[in-house]
Design an enzyme around this catalytic site. Structure first.
Site, PDB file in Angstrom:
ATOM      1  N   THR A   8       0.866  -1.185   0.000  1.00 45.47           N
ATOM      2  CA  THR A   8       0.000   0.000   0.000  1.00 45.47           C
ATOM      3  C   THR A   8       0.896   1.226   0.000  1.00 45.47           C
ATOM      4  OG1 THR A   8      -1.560  -1.217   1.366  1.00 45.47           O
ATOM      5  CG2 THR A   8      -1.880   1.162   1.229  1.00 45.47           C
ATOM      6  N   SER A 191       6.699   6.505   0.225  1.00 45.44           N
ATOM      7  CA  SER A 191       8.037   5.896   0.295  1.00 45.44           C
ATOM      8  C   SER A 191       8.408   5.446   1.704  1.00 45.44           C
ATOM      9  CB  SER A 191       9.107   6.854  -0.230  1.00 45.44           C
ATOM     10  OG  SER A 191       8.743   7.341  -1.495  1.00 45.44           O
ATOM     11  N   ARG A 192       7.405   5.147   2.488  1.00 48.24           N
ATOM     12  CA  ARG A 192       7.617   4.654   3.857  1.00 48.24           C
ATOM     13  C   ARG A 192       8.281   5.692   4.785  1.00 48.24           C
ATOM     14  NH1 ARG A 192       4.379   1.771   1.873  1.00 48.24           N
ATOM     15  NH2 ARG A 192       4.387  -0.496   1.840  1.00 48.24           N
ATOM     16  N   LEU A 193       8.275   6.982   4.358  1.00 49.29           N
ATOM     17  CA  LEU A 193       8.833   8.034   5.230  1.00 49.29           C
ATOM     18  C   LEU A 193       7.685   8.627   6.054  1.00 49.29           C
ATOM     19  CD1 LEU A 193      11.434   9.820   2.903  1.00 49.29           C
ATOM     20  CD2 LEU A 193      11.847   8.232   4.788  1.00 49.29           C
TER      21      LEU A 193
END
Ligand code: FMN
Length: 213
Positions: A8, A191-193
């Protein structure tokens, strides 16, 4: 199906230090009202984790029913596993996951019983069937069958057929109030940040820190 292929991308929102409330309860209420406006199923559901003196953690879903004096309140059977754990160790964790908004809220806090007065007041507002279940169900005990439970309900209703008649709240049923010590708000980002802001109680105010995702 390869679970590793399920991905996701989080892009619903952001969480900035200069936009959060200075108090985590106010921030929780803000996010909660945004979440309930989406009209999702069981928006008040939260995971409560407890650890008794055997040091084995137990988690389960309960429903957040109120916020009283800055404490998160749910109702339960004090003789249940969670009730016994809390009697042995007041430290608990609450977890909210609101996937539609890509948000998670983690609470670490101290749990204590709500007053008999407030518990009774909520008990009396529950639907008749829910009150009967709370009275007859020995929550978390091993029972021989479903019939055992249904027979307890039938027997109770035979003695208490009038739904308008007040029912006495069992002594072992009531509210648990969790006073937060720290509250972390997580907002999924690209971007998972992700954004993570943690409020920690320091004397009478709250320290806000950003955590790495
Ligand atoms: C959506 C949902 C809501 C629930 N709400 C409550 C609740 O408010 N209070 C409660 O005691 N159990 C509630 N339960 C049941 C608990 O998850 C759990 O099965 C029960 O409290 C016994 O847990 P314990 O043996 O760990 O104490 C709910 C379960 C679900 C799935």
């Amino acid at each position: 199906m390869d679970l590793k292929d399920i991905r996701t991308d989080y892009k619903w929102g952001a969480l900035d230090e200069d936009k959060v409330c200075i108090n985590p309860i106010d921030q929780f209420k803000k996010w909660f009202s945004e979440y309930t406006s989406l009209d999702t199923l069981d928006s008040t559901a939260m995971t409560v984790s407890t650890v008794g003196k055997d040091l084995i953690p137990h988690s389960r879903i309960v429903l957040l029913k109120e916020i009283i004096d800055n404490c998160f309140v749910f109702y339960t059977n004090y003789n249940s596993t969670k009730g016994k754990n809390i009697a042995e160790n007041e430290n608990v964790s609450l977890l909210f996951f609101w996937p539609e908004m890509e948000r998670q809220i983690r609470v670490v806090g101290k749990a204590k019983r709500l007053s008999e007065e407030l518990s009774t007041s909520y008990f009396n507002k529950r639907p008749f069937e829910s009150r009967v279940s709370a009275i007859v169900s020995p929550q978390s005990s091993v029972i021989p069958s479903r019939t055992f439970l249904e027979e307890k309900v039938f027997a109770f209703l035979a003695e208490n057929p009038d739904e308008k008649q007040p029912l006495k709240k069992p002594e072992n049923w009531g509210g648990i109030a969790v006073e937060p010590v720290s509250v972390e708000f997580w907002q999924g980002r690209i971007s998972r940040l992700h954004d993570r802001l943690r409020f920690t109680r320091v004397a009478n105010s709250w320290k806000i820190e950003r955590l790495a995702p």
